[in-house]
Design an enzyme around this catalytic site. Structure first.
Site, mmCIF file in Angstrom:
data_model
loop_
_atom_site.group_PDB
_atom_site.id
_atom_site.type_symbol
_atom_site.label_atom_id
_atom_site.label_comp_id
_atom_site.label_asym_id
_atom_site.label_seq_id
_atom_site.Cartn_x
_atom_site.Cartn_y
_atom_site.Cartn_z
ATOM 1 N N HIS A 1 37.742 44.475 106.744
ATOM 2 C CA HIS A 1 37.551 45.034 105.403
ATOM 3 C C HIS A 1 36.329 44.421 104.723
ATOM 4 O O HIS A 1 35.836 43.353 105.115
ATOM 5 C CB HIS A 1 38.801 44.852 104.537
ATOM 6 C CG HIS A 1 39.137 43.428 104.190
ATOM 7 N ND1 HIS A 1 38.535 42.740 103.171
ATOM 8 C CD2 HIS A 1 40.022 42.565 104.748
ATOM 9 C CE1 HIS A 1 39.032 41.525 103.094
ATOM 10 N NE2 HIS A 1 39.939 41.383 104.043
ATOM 11 N N CYS B 1 42.235 38.049 108.000
ATOM 12 C CA CYS B 1 41.476 39.274 108.225
ATOM 13 C C CYS B 1 40.037 38.950 108.631
ATOM 14 O O CYS B 1 39.602 37.804 108.576
ATOM 15 C CB CYS B 1 41.473 40.139 106.971
ATOM 16 S SG CYS B 1 43.058 40.938 106.636
#
Length: 411
Positions: free
Chosen positions: A101, A115
């Protein structure tokens, strides 16, 4: 293929982009994330088409290494775990919370909660380039795909056409009358219009080749014992009281070598029960196929020298040409250290094939025997972007509904 014009500063550049409109076949894309380099590289076949710096998980929140794919995309997403933190241009890799992301903080050292953070401009462009299911390989040390040629890898085949009037018998007419089709109107259903060849499904298939689990072996054992007249209860892969009793009764009738009786079940027991049931030597490997995040096929395979680790290897097909029956394959080997407990569970005593040296990919492929009918069925489904994973450790816990095969090598 994409144009070779990459706004290239090499793999160590902060961000290098190619416009997604240059894609000839987006199914050939692969994404590689290197945790030691804190970099992300996008490949189209063997060609690097985009790179970026990233930030992976900091200590205590380490990003898992392994083989993943994009299973969900959202232009704007908020974290369910960390105070609704914004995660724009989110591309999910696991349902447990790992994703690619955009972030305003990409310091090129581990800084996230697990992440893979990317700079804003790159995250937006990557979002446009990728489709659902694009493979994402995350490794501790940087690796790159290399062309692999081996007879074990699959080749495309034309699907066999559906038969027309396959159950209808032709009979000669009397005299000069034309040949007629003889049909029994009572027993013969009316033929419905149908296509000779099923509509083309160009979605890539995901193939996992791994060792059969002990539960698979026990299900076969239960089925074979039941066919011999022993009461095993439900063939569920569990060693319940009925199955334990059936094993004891079989051993009383068919004594095994004393060394094989040190444990309740053993390879010698599986082979003896299979032989008594008129079956061949039990298969020790399994091949599973998913398409569109759903299981579509399962078959047995044979792994030679099972005491030697296969290692973890990942392959992607590109330039698949059904007319010529040809396909190019790219492959990588991932480091996947096994604990002594895992090795004992899997019956592995030697690890040298899982070390990234020599020819571990070729060695692993050469030890796998796949039945020809299985090869043909997969060949009919093979398209550009299809992948094969070879792993000792089976289906990981992250694999489930709405995923491809997920193989975690370090989590």
């Amino acid at each position: 293929m994409f144009s070779r014009f990459v706004f290239g500063l090499g793999l160590l550049s902060a961000t290098a982009l190619v416009h997604p409109a240059l894609a000839a076949d987006a199914r050939a894309l692969q994404i590689f994330v290197s945790k030691d380099k804190q970099s992300l590289t996008v490949y189209d076949g063997e060609e690097v088409i985009a790179t970026s710096k990233v930030s992976t998980g900091k200590p205590g929140h380490t990003t898992p290494s392994g083989i993943f794919s994009v299973i969900e995309k959202q232009k704007y997403h908020e974290s369910n775990l960390y105070s609704a933190a914004p995660m724009p241009y989110m591309q999910r890799l696991t349902w447990s919370g790992i994703a690619l992301h955009e972030s305003n903080s990409v310091p090129r050292y581990p800084a996230s909660h697990g992440c893979v953070r990317m700079p804003g401009a790159f995250a937006k462009q990557l979002y446009k380039m990728t489709g659902m299911g694009v493979p994402v390989v995350i490794t501790d040390a940087e690796i790159r795909p290399e062309q692999i040629t081996h007879p074990t890898l699959f080749r495309p085949e034309m699907p066999e056409p559906a038969p027309l009037l396959s159950d209808v018998v032709l009979r000669p007419a009397i005299g000069d009358q034309p040949i007629q089709v003889a049909m029994n109107e009572i027993s013969m259903p009316r033929l419905q219009p149908q296509s000779i060849i099923d509509p083309v499904n160009d979605e890539p298939v995901r193939i996992l080749i791994t060792r059969r689990s002990q539960r698979d072996d026990i299900i076969d054992l239960q089925d074979n014992l039941a066919s011999l007249g022993f009461e095993v209860g439900k063939a569920d892969g569990l060693l319940g009281p009925a199955t334990v009793q059936a094993i004891g009764d079989f051993k009383a009738q068919h004594p095994l070598d004393p060394a094989s009786n040190k444990s309740l079940v053993s390879d010698a027991l599986f082979e003896a029960v299979a032989a008594a049931a008129g079956k061949g030597k039990p298969a020790n490997g399994v091949l599973l196929v998913r398409r569109g995040f759903r299981p579509v096929m399962q078959a047995t395979v044979t792994i030679d020298d099972p005491a030697l680790a296969l290692g973890t290897h990942f392959f992607t097909a590109y330039n698949v040409d059904t007319d010529s029956g040809s396909a190019d394959w790219l492959g990588v080997t991932l480091a996947n250290p096994l604990t002594s407990k895992t090795m004992k569970r899997l019956g592995i005593s030697r690890l040298e094939s899982s070390i990234i040296s020599g020819t571990p990919i070729e060695d692993a492929l050469s030890r796998i025997s796949i039945p020809e009918d299985t090869r043909r069925k997969i060949g009919e489904m093979l398209v550009t972007g299809s992948t094969v994973t070879i792993s000792d450790t089976g289906i990981g816990t992250e694999t489930g509904e709405g995923t491809d095969f997920i193989t975690v090598t370090r989590g």
